[in-house]
Design an enzyme around this catalytic site. Structure first.
Site, mmCIF file in Angstrom:
data_model
loop_
_atom_site.group_PDB
_atom_site.id
_atom_site.type_symbol
_atom_site.label_atom_id
_atom_site.label_comp_id
_atom_site.label_asym_id
_atom_site.label_seq_id
_atom_site.Cartn_x
_atom_site.Cartn_y
_atom_site.Cartn_z
ATOM 1 N N SER A 1 0.623 -1.050 -0.061
ATOM 2 C CA SER A 1 0.312 0.164 -0.081
ATOM 3 C C SER A 1 1.143 1.388 0.061
ATOM 4 O O SER A 1 0.564 2.348 -0.251
ATOM 5 C CB SER A 1 -0.720 0.103 1.370
ATOM 6 O OG SER A 1 -0.340 -0.057 2.765
ATOM 7 N N ASP B 1 -3.254 8.497 7.552
ATOM 8 C CA ASP B 1 -4.360 6.926 8.535
ATOM 9 C C ASP B 1 -3.535 6.129 9.621
ATOM 10 O O ASP B 1 -2.478 6.782 9.414
ATOM 11 C CB ASP B 1 -5.340 6.188 7.535
ATOM 12 C CG ASP B 1 -4.964 5.243 6.845
ATOM 13 O OD1 ASP B 1 -3.365 5.352 7.090
ATOM 14 O OD2 ASP B 1 -5.080 4.213 6.318
ATOM 15 N N HIS C 1 -0.654 4.464 7.347
ATOM 16 C CA HIS C 1 0.094 4.912 6.126
ATOM 17 C C HIS C 1 -0.013 6.601 6.242
ATOM 18 O O HIS C 1 -0.288 7.027 7.491
ATOM 19 C CB HIS C 1 -1.576 4.989 4.772
ATOM 20 C CG HIS C 1 -1.413 3.647 4.247
ATOM 21 N ND1 HIS C 1 -2.348 3.368 5.395
ATOM 22 C CD2 HIS C 1 -0.698 2.150 3.946
ATOM 23 C CE1 HIS C 1 -2.449 1.757 4.601
ATOM 24 N NE2 HIS C 1 -1.602 1.381 3.942
#
Length: 372
Positions: A43, A334, A337
């Site tokens: 990610s 978040d 991340h």
């Protein structure tokens, strides 16, 4: 009326000017194209591949407020804006590198992005919900075939030899056992488990090398135990970093450094950049104001202590979330991340870093893109 000698020098000068202009014109035409950029991993680098697979919102971010800062709409990137790889592409003179699974992608001359949120080097990591590294390699092999079909074997191989291959992989292999209450770590010693992850990565790198790839860039693992989500897993620790997770990341980083050093010695033409994300993030978490941040531990988007509940956007298990006013003042977007501002700073360090230092390894990204 001009004398014969004057005419001679006049025409000589004219020939020189024309020859100079022609040389400049030829030089302009032959201006070197940027190297292609192939992106693998998780990610930290996924530009939207998970938008197109059958998975859950735990591994997707194609909803508001993701993407709000730069794109003004959710792209599938796990940030408020651009990722490290987006900035690197910009610095290299490339367009944004699209996700491999995005419909309508018909050419790969600039490269493509295979990364998938939640992916690990181990096939078992979040199995069935992500595109693991082995599958990412299979997609890459399709691109290799496409390039050789379009350009011929020699020119296709030339593009691959000049291309840069960027990796961010391993974080999910070490965090997933804690996030899913898996007992897999009870079956292996820490060093054995890290060896399995590195072993799978080694196989992938050797396959890319075999296909013609020569220039590799790596982002090492961050201090995973100090990420907001991980810090709230065990209430009895009162928000302290989870040492066991960070310990695995530290072991991985040492093994990765050793692997790349050995591959450089053993494989002709193998060149690499290894960016020390771990130390860069720790500095920003400890001294956020020094780097322009207001907050270095809590997430901009989420809920609970440190914003550690992975609820940003309200489409996951927990629906409640709070959103900070200015993501640029936060290190974490978040609970797992980084913000675009953090990604920009890290990309600049990767691009411009001093070579042969512990921060970027033998090559900076800038030098890696430029060398033949």
């Amino acid at each position: 009326m001009a004398r014969p000698t004057s005419l001679f020098f006049f025409f000589l000068g004219l020939v020189f000017i024309l020859a100079t202009c022609r040389a400049k014109s030829v030089h302009h035409v032959k201006k070197q194209k940027p190297a292609a950029f192939f992106i693998f991993g998780d990610s930290f680098l996924d530009a939207g591949n998970n938008n197109y697979i059958n998975t859950t919102t735990l591994d997707q971010s194609n909803f508001w407020p993701y993407g709000e800062t730069f794109f003004k709409f959710p792209t599938g990137r796990f940030s408020d804006g651009r990722l490290i790889s987006d900035f690197i592409a910009q610095y290299a003179g490339l367009p944004l590198i699209p996700p491999f699974l995005q419909p309508g992608i018909h050419q790969y001359y600039h490269g493509v992005n295979f990364a998938s949120a939640g992916a690990g080097a181990l096939v078992e990591t979040f199995k069935g919900d992500v595109i693991n590294l082995e599958t990412q390699l299979s997609y890459y092999k399709k691109v290799v075939s496409w390039l050789r079909d379009k350009l011929g074997n020699d020119e296709g191989k030339m593009i691959l030899s000049k291309a840069v291959f960027l990796f961010s992989i391993g974080s999910n292999d070490y965090t997933s056992p804690f996030l899913t209450n898996s007992t897999i770590l009870n079956s292996f010693s820490e060093s054995r488990y890290v060896g399995m992850v590195i072993g799978n990565l080694t196989t992938i790198l050797k396959e890319i090398y075999k296909s013609g790839g020569r220039k590799f860039a790596f982002i090492n693992l961050p201090p995973l135990g100090c990420f907001p989500t991980i810090r709230i897993l065990k209430p009895e620790t009162n928000g302290s970093c989870l040492g066991k997770v960070s310990s695995l990341a530290k072991l991985h980083n040492k093994a990765l450094s050793k692997l790349l050093y050995n591959l450089e010695k053993q494989s002709k033409g193998f060149k690499y950049s290894l960016f020390d994300l771990n130390s860069r993030l720790r500095k920003r978490m400890k001294h956020p104001s020094k780097y322009g941040f207001k907050e270095g531990e809590a997430a901009c988007c989420g809920t609970g202590q440190f914003g550690g509940v992975f609820s940003c956007g309200g489409k996951r298990i927990v629906k409640e979330f709070e959103l900070c006013e200015n993501p640029n003042k936060y290190l974490f977007w978040d609970s797992l991340h980084l913000t675009e501002m953090a990604n920009r700073q890290l990309a600049e360090a990767m691009w411009n870093g001093t070579t042969n230092s512990h921060l970027v390894g033998p090559y900076s990204l800038k030098k890696l893109f430029k060398i033949s």
